[in-house]
Write a protein that holds these residues in place. Structure first.
Motif, PDB file in Angstrom:
ATOM      1  N   ARG A 147      -3.983  -2.534  11.534  1.00  0.00           N
ATOM      2  CA  ARG A 147      -3.367  -3.604  12.332  1.00  0.00           C
ATOM      3  C   ARG A 147      -1.855  -3.485  12.351  1.00  0.00           C
ATOM      4  O   ARG A 147      -1.199  -3.804  13.349  1.00  0.00           O
ATOM      5  CB  ARG A 147      -3.765  -4.976  11.772  1.00  0.00           C
ATOM      6  CG  ARG A 147      -5.217  -5.335  11.968  1.00  0.00           C
ATOM      7  CD  ARG A 147      -5.476  -6.812  11.734  1.00  0.00           C
ATOM      8  NE  ARG A 147      -5.106  -7.250  10.406  1.00  0.00           N
ATOM      9  CZ  ARG A 147      -5.910  -7.170   9.342  1.00  0.00           C
ATOM     10  NH1 ARG A 147      -7.110  -6.641   9.457  1.00  0.00           N
ATOM     11  NH2 ARG A 147      -5.509  -7.619   8.168  1.00  0.00           N
ATOM     12  N   GLU A 148      -1.286  -3.033  11.235  1.00  0.00           N
ATOM     13  CA  GLU A 148       0.167  -2.953  11.112  1.00  0.00           C
ATOM     14  C   GLU A 148       0.726  -1.591  11.516  1.00  0.00           C
ATOM     15  O   GLU A 148       1.942  -1.397  11.520  1.00  0.00           O
ATOM     16  CB  GLU A 148       0.574  -3.256   9.667  1.00  0.00           C
ATOM     17  CG  GLU A 148       0.211  -4.645   9.191  1.00  0.00           C
ATOM     18  CD  GLU A 148       1.020  -5.733   9.873  1.00  0.00           C
ATOM     19  OE1 GLU A 148       2.147  -5.441  10.336  1.00  0.00           O
ATOM     20  OE2 GLU A 148       0.524  -6.882   9.953  1.00  0.00           O
ATOM     21  N   GLY A 149      -0.159  -0.637  11.827  1.00  0.00           N
ATOM     22  CA  GLY A 149       0.293   0.695  12.197  1.00  0.00           C
ATOM     23  C   GLY A 149       0.923   1.454  11.050  1.00  0.00           C
ATOM     24  O   GLY A 149       1.864   2.234  11.237  1.00  0.00           O
ATOM     25  N   LEU A 150       0.401   1.260   9.836  1.00  0.00           N
ATOM     26  CA  LEU A 150       0.963   1.884   8.641  1.00  0.00           C
ATOM     27  C   LEU A 150      -0.018   2.905   8.058  1.00  0.00           C
ATOM     28  O   LEU A 150      -1.216   2.653   8.011  1.00  0.00           O
ATOM     29  CB  LEU A 150       1.262   0.826   7.577  1.00  0.00           C
ATOM     30  CG  LEU A 150       2.307  -0.232   7.942  1.00  0.00           C
ATOM     31  CD1 LEU A 150       2.337  -1.326   6.879  1.00  0.00           C
ATOM     32  CD2 LEU A 150       3.681   0.410   8.098  1.00  0.00           C
ATOM     33  N   PRO A 151       0.486   4.045   7.588  1.00  0.00           N
ATOM     34  CA  PRO A 151      -0.383   4.997   6.883  1.00  0.00           C
ATOM     35  C   PRO A 151      -0.720   4.515   5.478  1.00  0.00           C
ATOM     36  O   PRO A 151      -0.055   3.623   4.934  1.00  0.00           O
ATOM     37  CB  PRO A 151       0.444   6.285   6.848  1.00  0.00           C
ATOM     38  CG  PRO A 151       1.856   5.812   6.947  1.00  0.00           C
ATOM     39  CD  PRO A 151       1.848   4.547   7.758  1.00  0.00           C
ATOM     40  N   VAL A 152      -1.735   5.138   4.888  1.00  0.00           N
ATOM     41  CA  VAL A 152      -2.250   4.745   3.575  1.00  0.00           C
ATOM     42  C   VAL A 152      -2.341   5.982   2.680  1.00  0.00           C
ATOM     43  O   VAL A 152      -2.749   7.056   3.114  1.00  0.00           O
ATOM     44  CB  VAL A 152      -3.660   4.112   3.700  1.00  0.00           C
ATOM     45  CG1 VAL A 152      -4.213   3.732   2.334  1.00  0.00           C
ATOM     46  CG2 VAL A 152      -3.613   2.895   4.603  1.00  0.00           C
ATOM     47  N   ARG A 153      -1.952   5.805   1.424  1.00  0.00           N
ATOM     48  CA  ARG A 153      -2.175   6.858   0.419  1.00  0.00           C
ATOM     49  C   ARG A 153      -3.671   7.066   0.234  1.00  0.00           C
ATOM     50  O   ARG A 153      -4.431   6.099   0.109  1.00  0.00           O
ATOM     51  CB  ARG A 153      -1.551   6.441  -0.911  1.00  0.00           C
ATOM     52  CG  ARG A 153      -1.965   7.327  -2.081  1.00  0.00           C
ATOM     53  CD  ARG A 153      -1.582   6.735  -3.413  1.00  0.00           C
ATOM     54  NE  ARG A 153      -0.139   6.738  -3.604  1.00  0.00           N
ATOM     55  CZ  ARG A 153       0.475   6.094  -4.587  1.00  0.00           C
ATOM     56  NH1 ARG A 153      -0.224   5.361  -5.443  1.00  0.00           N
ATOM     57  NH2 ARG A 153       1.784   6.147  -4.708  1.00  0.00           N
TER      58      ARG A 153
END
Length: 272
Positions: A147-153
């Motif tokens: 939703r936030e357009g953020l990548p994840v480890r």
């Protein structure tokens, strides 16, 4: 090859923060993830931003920290106004169905909002003690990231023969890698992360060896630099070799290994 050297636990303790800043000023560190309810979070975000560190949110549900959401909204997640002690306690409560999903969602959203309110330009998400790989929690973190357009480890390390010498660490690393493989379809951009097996003990020699064996591509190196804090009040049993990891991140040998691999040092934002 593009590498993000990320330091966890920014904002937890002033001496840990100071080591992180030294790793940025004198070494290879490009990024940090902040515990937004840590005692020094606001000041740490301000200084990290001034130093050009990329900043992510180290989403937390453990270590007896206070929640970012209102206490009445997370009564089962943070009984008595504090999170549970560690990964084991939280996992047992979560897998037993004691913690409502909506409380976790509310807390994660509150932590992301607080980071931004404190001045962070958030460029990725991960979780303290890698809790986002637990069944059920993975979808909540990836949903927020999408939703936030953020990548994840996304920790996925290959088992090594040397793991045999440290069976408890090997079991944890293997479990996390196995859980990561159980979710083959990503909802958000995942960046493969390394260093979980060596958490808190990523010495110069170990970091050089890790760099020499990385495949091509985009990677995060998970690190924990700091100055020895003595007892961390929120988690008195915590014992990492923060200063050894700081030494590794400022070591000419590690810098030479990066050069040999022709790796570009970047932040998560620069991964695109």
């Amino acid at each position: 090859m593009r590498l993000v050297f990320n330091a966890d636990d920014l904002g937890l303790h002033p001496r840990i923060d100071e080591g992180i800043f030294r790793a940025r000023e004198e070494g290879l560190l490009t990024s940090a993830t902040v515990l937004v309810t840590g005692r020094t979070a606001r000041q740490a975000i301000e200084r990290a931003s001034a130093l050009g560190l990329g900043l992510g949110v180290h989403l937390c549900l453990t270590s007896r920290l206070s929640p970012a959401a209102r206490a009445r909204d997370v009564r089962w997640l943070a009984p008595g106004g504090r999170f549970r002690r560690d990964w084991a306690e939280l996992s047992l409560a979560w897998l037993s169905g004691l913690i409502p999903r909506d409380e976790v969602v509310a807390e994660f959203e509150a932590q992301l909002e607080r980071a931004r309110r404190q001045g962070a330009r958030v460029d990725h998400l991960d979780t303290h003690q890698h809790l986002h790989l637990l069944p059920g929690l993975a979808s909540l973190v990836e949903g927020l990231a999408a939703r936030e357009g953020l990548p994840v480890r996304w920790p996925r390390e290959r088992p090594q023969v040397r793991w045999v010498a440290r069976p408890s660490r090997a079991a944890k690393a293997a479990l996390l890698s196995g859980l990561a493989r159980l979710r083959p379809t990503p909802r958000a951009k995942r960046v493969r992360a390394w260093g979980v097996f060596e958490s808190g003990q990523l010495t110069t020699a170990r970091l050089v060896r890790l760099l020499e064996t990385l495949p091509e591509g985009d990677h995060e190196l998970v690190t924990h630099p700091g100055l020895a804090p003595g007892v961390v009040p929120e988690d008195p049993s915590w014992r990492y070799d923060w200063e050894a990891e700081l030494e590794a991140l400022t070591s000419p040998a590690v810098r030479d290994a990066v050069t040999r691999r022709r790796a570009e040092l970047v932040t998560y934002a620069q991964l695109g």
